[in-house]
Design a protein around this motif. Structure first.
Motif, PDB file in Angstrom:
ATOM      1  N   ASP A 125       0.727   3.864  -3.013  1.00 48.77           N
ATOM      2  CA  ASP A 125       0.365   5.314  -2.653  1.00 48.77           C
ATOM      3  C   ASP A 125       1.607   6.547  -3.158  1.00 48.77           C
ATOM      4  O   ASP A 125       1.142   7.201  -3.702  1.00 48.77           O
ATOM      5  CB  ASP A 125      -0.009   5.371  -1.067  1.00 48.77           C
ATOM      6  CG  ASP A 125      -1.077   4.852  -0.677  1.00 48.77           C
ATOM      7  OD1 ASP A 125      -2.024   4.526  -1.313  1.00 48.77           O
ATOM      8  OD2 ASP A 125      -1.182   4.489   0.507  1.00 48.77           O
ATOM      9  N   GLN A 126       2.710   6.081  -2.956  1.00 52.71           N
ATOM     10  CA  GLN A 126       3.592   6.725  -3.376  1.00 52.71           C
ATOM     11  C   GLN A 126       3.857   6.892  -5.071  1.00 52.71           C
ATOM     12  O   GLN A 126       4.071   7.790  -5.618  1.00 52.71           O
ATOM     13  CB  GLN A 126       5.099   6.450  -2.740  1.00 52.71           C
ATOM     14  CG  GLN A 126       5.297   6.697  -1.235  1.00 52.71           C
ATOM     15  CD  GLN A 126       6.748   6.314  -0.912  1.00 52.71           C
ATOM     16  OE1 GLN A 126       7.546   5.946  -1.515  1.00 52.71           O
ATOM     17  NE2 GLN A 126       6.740   6.191   0.400  1.00 52.71           N
ATOM     18  N   ARG A 155       1.293   6.534  -7.002  1.00 57.62           N
ATOM     19  CA  ARG A 155       0.100   7.237  -7.215  1.00 57.62           C
ATOM     20  C   ARG A 155       0.355   8.642  -7.125  1.00 57.62           C
ATOM     21  O   ARG A 155      -0.132   9.508  -8.200  1.00 57.62           O
ATOM     22  CB  ARG A 155      -1.148   6.791  -6.507  1.00 57.62           C
ATOM     23  CG  ARG A 155      -2.285   7.348  -7.035  1.00 57.62           C
ATOM     24  CD  ARG A 155      -3.764   7.038  -6.410  1.00 57.62           C
ATOM     25  NE  ARG A 155      -4.152   5.382  -7.145  1.00 57.62           N
ATOM     26  CZ  ARG A 155      -4.272   4.353  -6.371  1.00 57.62           C
ATOM     27  NH1 ARG A 155      -3.874   4.265  -5.246  1.00 57.62           N
ATOM     28  NH2 ARG A 155      -4.432   3.564  -7.201  1.00 57.62           N
ATOM     29  N   ALA A 156       0.823   9.064  -6.112  1.00 57.26           N
ATOM     30  CA  ALA A 156       1.250  10.508  -5.941  1.00 57.26           C
ATOM     31  C   ALA A 156       2.389  11.184  -7.006  1.00 57.26           C
ATOM     32  O   ALA A 156       2.065  12.147  -7.113  1.00 57.26           O
ATOM     33  CB  ALA A 156       1.921  10.676  -4.564  1.00 57.26           C
ATOM     34  N   GLN A 187       0.678  -1.166  -0.096  1.00 57.17           N
ATOM     35  CA  GLN A 187       0.095   0.150   0.117  1.00 57.17           C
ATOM     36  C   GLN A 187       0.810   1.192  -0.081  1.00 57.17           C
ATOM     37  O   GLN A 187       0.568   2.264  -0.587  1.00 57.17           O
ATOM     38  CB  GLN A 187      -0.873  -0.062   1.244  1.00 57.17           C
ATOM     39  CG  GLN A 187      -2.238   1.268   0.913  1.00 57.17           C
ATOM     40  CD  GLN A 187      -2.899   0.924  -0.266  1.00 57.17           C
ATOM     41  OE1 GLN A 187      -3.357  -0.023  -0.591  1.00 57.17           O
ATOM     42  NE2 GLN A 187      -3.130   1.998  -0.882  1.00 57.17           N
TER      43      GLN A 187
END
Length: 194
Positions: free
Chosen positions: A13-14, A16-17, A9
């Motif tokens: 998340d990184q 996606r950012a 996750q």
């Protein structure tokens, strides 16, 4: 400073950012690809931390994917905004080479810009002289009517030729930079196997 991802996750998340600003479909497709890497790695008995470390830095992956997206847009449609996007993406990817590439790029870009301005000025001068040549009011004393017309047409077409050459040269430079970025990407890209 962003810490290295230790879980699926955190990695996603990184990633996606880092991809923020790209089309949503591209982001979702990319994240789904990396989720599949985690699933394959987990099926092979690896931990999420091991898989994340093998995939590499998600911020760097995002920069590489952004550069590739910029290059694809440039190849699909040659426009100024797409050229700038490709250049910025590649320069972001090749941050270490920035001290070498940027000065050369600025020098060449400045020269091309100067030639575009000079060519446009010569073309404009020839275009402005043409009506005066047609009514035989050119500042050239002793020249006949046809010489004035031919001189003004020559100036206008010569200036336009310089501008057209500069546009072609700019396209060639962007293509060289894209090729450089692709070669650089292949050399520094980690193996994306889980």
């Amino acid at each position: 400073m962003i810490q290295a991802p230790t879980s699926k996750q955190m990695f996603l998340d990184q990633l996606r950012a880092g991809l923020k600003g790209l089309p949503r479909s591209v982001i979702e497709e990319t994240v789904a690809d990396y989720e599949a890497h985690f699933e394959a790695g987990r099926a092979a008995g690896r931990t999420e931390a091991d898989i994340a470390s093998r995939l590499g830095d998600p911020a760097r992956l995002a920069r590489e994917l952004r550069a590739e997206a910029g290059v694809r847009r440039w190849e699909d449609e040659r426009s100024l905004s797409n050229a700038l996007g490709a250049i910025l993406g590649i320069m972001g990817l090749a941050a270490l080479d920035l001290l070498v590439v940027l000065p050369v790029l600025l020098a060449v870009g400045s020269c091309v810009f100067a030639f575009v301005i000079a060519g446009a000025a010569v073309c404009l001068a020839g275009s402005l002289l043409l009506p005066f040549a047609l009514i035989d009011l050119t500042p050239l004393s002793g020249a006949d009517w046809l010489q004035g017309v031919l001189l003004s047409l020559g100036l206008a077409s010569g200036g336009a030729s310089v501008v057209a050459f500069c546009v072609l040269l700019t396209i060639g430079i962007v293509n060289l930079l894209v090729g450089y970025g692709r070669a650089h990407y292949r050399l520094i890209a980690p193996t994306h196997t889980a």
